[in-house]
Design a protein around this motif. Sequence first.
Motif, short mmCIF file in Angstrom:
data_model
loop_
_atom_site.label_atom_id
_atom_site.label_comp_id
_atom_site.label_asym_id
_atom_site.label_seq_id
_atom_site.Cartn_x
_atom_site.Cartn_y
_atom_site.Cartn_z
N ILE A 152 0.93 -1.07 0.03
CA ILE A 152 0.15 0.02 -0.06
C ILE A 152 0.84 1.27 0.05
O ILE A 152 2.02 1.37 0.58
CB ILE A 152 -0.82 0.03 1.27
CG1 ILE A 152 -1.87 -1.21 1.20
CG2 ILE A 152 -1.73 1.31 1.19
CD1 ILE A 152 -2.60 -1.44 0.32
N VAL A 153 0.42 2.28 -0.87
CA VAL A 153 1.41 3.27 -1.03
C VAL A 153 1.58 4.28 0.34
O VAL A 153 2.65 4.73 0.73
CB VAL A 153 0.98 4.34 -2.33
CG1 VAL A 153 1.86 5.41 -2.39
CG2 VAL A 153 1.07 3.15 -3.45
N GLU A 154 0.39 4.44 0.72
CA GLU A 154 0.45 5.39 1.82
C GLU A 154 -1.02 5.01 2.76
O GLU A 154 -1.96 4.49 2.30
CB GLU A 154 0.39 6.89 1.77
CG GLU A 154 -0.68 7.24 0.93
CD GLU A 154 -0.43 8.91 0.49
OE1 GLU A 154 -0.57 9.59 1.52
OE2 GLU A 154 -0.10 9.45 -0.44
N THR A 155 -0.87 5.65 4.01
CA THR A 155 -2.28 5.24 4.85
C THR A 155 -3.41 5.64 4.24
O THR A 155 -3.31 7.11 3.82
CB THR A 155 -1.91 5.85 6.19
OG1 THR A 155 -0.79 5.43 6.79
CG2 THR A 155 -3.10 5.57 7.11
N THR A 156 -4.44 4.91 4.15
CA THR A 156 -5.68 5.25 3.51
C THR A 156 -7.01 4.80 4.20
O THR A 156 -6.75 3.73 4.68
CB THR A 156 -5.45 4.71 1.89
OG1 THR A 156 -4.34 5.29 1.27
CG2 THR A 156 -6.72 5.18 1.14
N VAL A 157 -7.72 5.64 3.81
CA VAL A 157 -9.27 5.23 4.28
C VAL A 157 -10.04 4.79 2.94
O VAL A 157 -10.26 5.66 2.21
CB VAL A 157 -9.98 6.08 4.97
CG1 VAL A 157 -11.56 5.65 5.42
CG2 VAL A 157 -9.26 6.66 6.28
N ILE A 176 -5.63 11.13 8.97
CA ILE A 176 -5.43 10.50 7.55
C ILE A 176 -5.65 11.43 6.55
O ILE A 176 -6.67 11.81 6.64
CB ILE A 176 -5.95 9.29 7.35
CG1 ILE A 176 -5.65 8.14 8.81
CG2 ILE A 176 -5.65 8.66 6.33
CD1 ILE A 176 -6.37 6.84 8.72
N GLY A 177 -4.52 11.49 5.37
CA GLY A 177 -4.77 12.51 4.55
C GLY A 177 -5.27 12.01 3.11
O GLY A 177 -5.18 12.55 2.23
N ARG A 178 -5.53 10.61 3.14
CA ARG A 178 -6.02 9.94 1.98
C ARG A 178 -7.24 9.03 2.15
O ARG A 178 -7.48 8.30 2.68
CB ARG A 178 -4.66 9.26 1.40
CG ARG A 178 -4.86 8.62 0.01
CD ARG A 178 -3.38 8.02 -0.36
NE ARG A 178 -3.60 7.46 -1.81
CZ ARG A 178 -3.24 6.15 -2.24
NH1 ARG A 178 -2.99 5.15 -1.20
NH2 ARG A 178 -3.10 5.72 -3.12
N THR A 179 -7.92 9.36 1.11
CA THR A 179 -9.15 8.42 0.67
C THR A 179 -9.40 7.87 -0.36
O THR A 179 -9.07 8.59 -1.39
CB THR A 179 -10.58 9.23 1.33
OG1 THR A 179 -10.85 10.48 0.49
CG2 THR A 179 -10.65 9.53 2.61
N LYS A 180 -9.91 6.61 -0.49
CA LYS A 180 -9.80 6.10 -2.05
C LYS A 180 -11.04 5.07 -1.97
O LYS A 180 -11.46 4.46 -1.00
CB LYS A 180 -8.52 5.19 -2.19
CG LYS A 180 -7.26 6.11 -2.38
CD LYS A 180 -6.95 6.57 -3.47
CE LYS A 180 -6.74 5.41 -4.84
NZ LYS A 180 -6.47 6.10 -6.04
N PRO A 181 -11.77 4.85 -3.35
CA PRO A 181 -12.88 3.90 -3.50
C PRO A 181 -12.23 2.35 -2.91
O PRO A 181 -10.97 2.16 -3.17
CB PRO A 181 -13.11 4.08 -4.86
CG PRO A 181 -12.70 5.32 -5.19
CD PRO A 181 -11.25 5.60 -4.52
N ALA A 182 -12.94 1.74 -2.33
CA ALA A 182 -12.64 0.49 -1.88
C ALA A 182 -12.02 -0.68 -2.95
O ALA A 182 -12.24 -0.48 -4.23
CB ALA A 182 -13.86 -0.32 -1.25
N LEU A 183 -11.18 -1.35 -2.50
CA LEU A 183 -10.60 -2.52 -3.65
C LEU A 183 -11.78 -3.47 -3.73
O LEU A 183 -12.56 -3.69 -2.96
CB LEU A 183 -9.35 -2.88 -3.07
CG LEU A 183 -7.99 -1.61 -3.03
CD1 LEU A 183 -6.90 -2.51 -2.33
CD2 LEU A 183 -7.78 -0.99 -4.17
N ASP A 184 -11.31 -4.45 -4.77
CA ASP A 184 -12.25 -5.45 -5.22
C ASP A 184 -12.36 -6.40 -3.89
O ASP A 184 -13.62 -7.24 -3.66
CB ASP A 184 -11.87 -6.31 -6.26
CG ASP A 184 -12.16 -5.24 -7.69
OD1 ASP A 184 -12.93 -4.45 -7.53
OD2 ASP A 184 -11.45 -5.65 -8.50
N ASN A 185 -11.33 -6.73 -3.38
CA ASN A 185 -11.12 -7.91 -2.15
C ASN A 185 -11.73 -7.09 -0.68
O ASN A 185 -11.55 -7.95 0.40
CB ASN A 185 -9.88 -8.47 -2.06
CG ASN A 185 -8.86 -7.59 -1.72
OD1 ASN A 185 -8.79 -6.18 -1.84
ND2 ASN A 185 -7.79 -7.89 -1.28
#
Length: 201
Positions: A152-157, A176-185
């Motif tokens: 994982i690149v950096e701490t993410t929600v 935490i400074g990063r949020t992303k759409p959930a991964l498939d798993n």
Amino acid sequence: MSRPKGDKGQVLSSLVAVVAVVAVVGGLLVLFGTRGHDSTADEPKGSSSPKPSAKPSGGPSTIVASVPPRKPTTAPTTAPTTAPTTVPTTAPPKTEPTQPPATKPTTIPTAARPAAEIYNNTPRKGFAEQIAGRARQSGWTVSGVDNWHGKIVETTVYYPPGMVQAANQLARDLGIGRTKPALDNMKKDRLTVILTSDYTG
């Protein structure tokens, strides 16, 4: 030889006539000479106001000499005592560049918050449990704590569809400074937090 008496009478009458003419001419000279003298004799040279003669003769020249000259009219020099009333009492407001209003982050009520799982992707033991305790203190429900295997690149929600606001709220609460759409798993009914070495908690 003697002159006749008739000649003497003619000589006498001629002398009387000459004397009378001289007397009349002399009287006229005295009269006109006095008038001319009174009009200019007592006017001092270089003075702005003529003075009347010492012995006024009562003639028209005395009246002219005794009239004081008129003073030239001058504009008033006093300044107005009151200030003009057209001066504005307040300065115009300064125009500043308009900026879009700052959007206040939406706080999600505790009852409406989804559950979260927290994974440790660092060599630090117990790191996920430590951050889970902070999430619970902020009003979040932590449904699971575990280790994450992978890069994982950096701490993410990570958030599933429809939970982006909840992910932003959890990221603010935990710093935490990063949020992303959930991964498939990842599970689609909760948030997933993956901690990496860049996050100090």
